[in-house]
Write an enzyme that holds these catalytic residues in place. Structure first.
Site, short mmCIF file in Angstrom:
data_model
loop_
_atom_site.label_atom_id
_atom_site.label_comp_id
_atom_site.label_asym_id
_atom_site.label_seq_id
_atom_site.Cartn_x
_atom_site.Cartn_y
_atom_site.Cartn_z
N LYS A 149 0.84 -1.19 0.00
CA LYS A 149 0.00 0.00 0.00
C LYS A 149 0.88 1.24 0.00
O LYS A 149 1.76 1.40 0.87
CB LYS A 149 -0.92 0.00 1.23
CG LYS A 149 -1.98 -1.10 1.19
CD LYS A 149 -2.87 -1.01 -0.04
CE LYS A 149 -4.03 -1.97 0.02
NZ LYS A 149 -4.77 -2.04 -1.25
N LYS A 178 -14.15 -5.88 -8.84
CA LYS A 178 -14.61 -6.26 -7.50
C LYS A 178 -16.11 -6.55 -7.60
O LYS A 178 -16.90 -5.72 -8.07
CB LYS A 178 -14.30 -5.15 -6.50
CG LYS A 178 -12.80 -5.11 -6.14
CD LYS A 178 -12.56 -4.54 -4.78
CE LYS A 178 -11.20 -4.87 -4.19
NZ LYS A 178 -10.05 -4.27 -4.84
C1 0XW Z 1 -6.96 -5.64 -1.10
N1 0XW Z 1 -8.37 -5.46 -1.29
C2 0XW Z 1 -8.93 -6.45 -2.15
C3 0XW Z 1 -9.09 -5.63 0.03
C4 0XW Z 1 -9.88 -4.43 0.32
O1 0XW Z 1 -11.23 -4.56 0.02
C5 0XW Z 1 -9.26 -3.36 -0.52
C6 0XW Z 1 -8.73 -4.07 -1.73
C7 0XW Z 1 -7.65 -3.24 -2.38
O2 0XW Z 1 -7.28 -3.49 -3.53
O3 0XW Z 1 -7.13 -2.30 -1.73
MG MG Z 2 -6.59 -2.24 -5.21
#
Ligand code: 0XW
Ligand code: MG
Length: 366
Positions: free
Chosen positions: A165, A263
């Site tokens: 991140k 998603k």
């Molecule tokens: C890693 N993820 C799949 C989990 C959370 O819902 C956020 C998402 C992302 O890509 O940040």
């Molecule tokens: Mg993401």
């Protein structure tokens, strides 16, 4: 094949590995999940279908758990007595927008359809290509030492791919990324800014990391900013939060974006996910099918949609049932070797025991 009963449960799912920290000081501690059971009757045959949806708090997507629960009575009334095959149309005719609120209902309908057909969902979605889908884990924003330790822990637990991140101060992001690379030099890396950077921040980070190999994920908040940045990033770019509709996908593909993350909750369920996934595949893009949250039920859906995506264009996915401290189904295969394997039974292919939930928040029909 009509829906005769709708039951909805709420399940709170604390994170097993502590707080999840995104750019912009966004933090969450667990998934607040909506679980839906549909009972479907086909002549004398009665089957159940299960679905699940959890947003990531209120700060990740324009979605929130209370919103899904508020929409559930309206959607329940619309679905009772309606044909299971047209669930997506019924949901869209009933409520404009709010795709996340519809997702668990749409998923439950597909589970029921798979059970009626006596086929696992991946057989209905294109067939399995390979044994399993590569799993990744996210390393939230923290000090470089903590991020390095988490990276090592995930590698020891068998994850071959890491999502780091970023999306804050580019020099702090750089320190975190370099610590992760030093700790696990062989891991395949994605840097996910979750839309936290300006185009200028992203360009600074890109300029400082030309010696590293990684895929850039959702650098800026809007599709427009990401597409303006695209020609300046000499590395693969994938978009996640910006891909909500088919129009977003087509615009991203035309601008040279290499891949997308679909998603399930964001686009409104399994029906829309398949459509967007198949279009992205036809456009030659890399595709990840995953979700915003959940446990076993949601992970089973991700497993079927992922394994039926052509392996050459499949990126990775997540094993949410291992992210949280509670379970809501049994029968997901082992994830040994860092792979999410699909269940082989009909529908989602897992068994859900409703006694793990608190009393339902909705139970209508017969
Ligand atoms: C890693 N993820 C799949 C989990 C959370 O819902 C956020 C998402 C992302 O890509 O940040
Ligand atoms: Mg993401």
């Amino acid at each position: 094949m009509r829906i005769t009963r709708v039951t909805c449960y709420r399940q709170y799912q604390p994170f097993a590995d502590g707080p999840y920290v995104l750019s912009g000081g966004r933090v969450d501690h667990g998934f607040d999940s909506l679980v839906v059971r549909l009972v479907v009757r086909d002549g004398s045959r009665v089957v159940e279908g299960w679905g699940e949806m959890s947003p990531l708090g209120v700060m990740y997507d324009p979605a929130f758990a209370e919103g899904a629960r508020a929409a559930a009575p309206l959607l329940t009334t619309a679905l009772l007595g309606s044909p299971v095959a047209s669930v997506a149309r019924t949901l869209d005719d009933t409520l404009k927008g709010h795709p996340y609120a519809k997702s668990a209902f749409d998923m439950a309908a597909w589970d029921a359809v798979g059970r009626l057909a006596d086929l696992p969902l991946h057989e209905l979605f294109g067939g399995a290509d390979g044994e399993g889908t590569t799993l990744y884990r996210s390393i939230g924003r923290a000090s470089p030492e903590v991020m390095a330790a988490i990276a090592l822990d995930y590698r020891e637990r068998g994850y071959r791919r890491l999502q780091v991140k970023v999306g804050g101060d580019p020099s702090a992001d750089l320190a975190g990324l370099r610590a992760v690379v030093a700790a696990v030099p062989d891991a395949q890396l994605y840097c996910d800014a979750n839309g936290g950077w300006s185009t200028g921040d992203a360009r600074r980070f890109l300029a400082a990391t030309t010696d590293l190999t990684y895929v850039l994920e959702q650098p800026c908040a809007t599709l427009r900013e990401c597409l303006l940045l695209r020609p300046h990033a000499a590395r693969p770019m994938v978009l996640d939060e910006s891909i909500v509709t088919m129009a977003d996908l087509l615009q991203a593909a035309d601008a040279g974006v290499d891949g997308i993350t679909v998603k399930i909750a964001r686009v409104g369920g399994v029906t829309a996910t398949r459509l967007i996934r198949d279009t992205a595949v036809a456009l030659g893009m890399q595709v990840t099918v995953e979700d915003t949250g959940g446990a076993d039920i949601d992970t089973a859906a991700m497993a079927h949609l992922s394994i039926s995506t052509p392996a050459a264009q499949r990126a990775h996915t997540v094993d949410f049932h291992h992210w949280v401290t509670v379970r809501n189904g049994t029968g997901l295969p082992s994830t040994d070797g860092g792979l999410l394997r699909p269940p082989t039974g009909p529908g989602l292919g897992i068994d859900v025991d409703p006694t793990v939930f608190d009393p339902p928040i909705i139970d209508e029909g017969e």
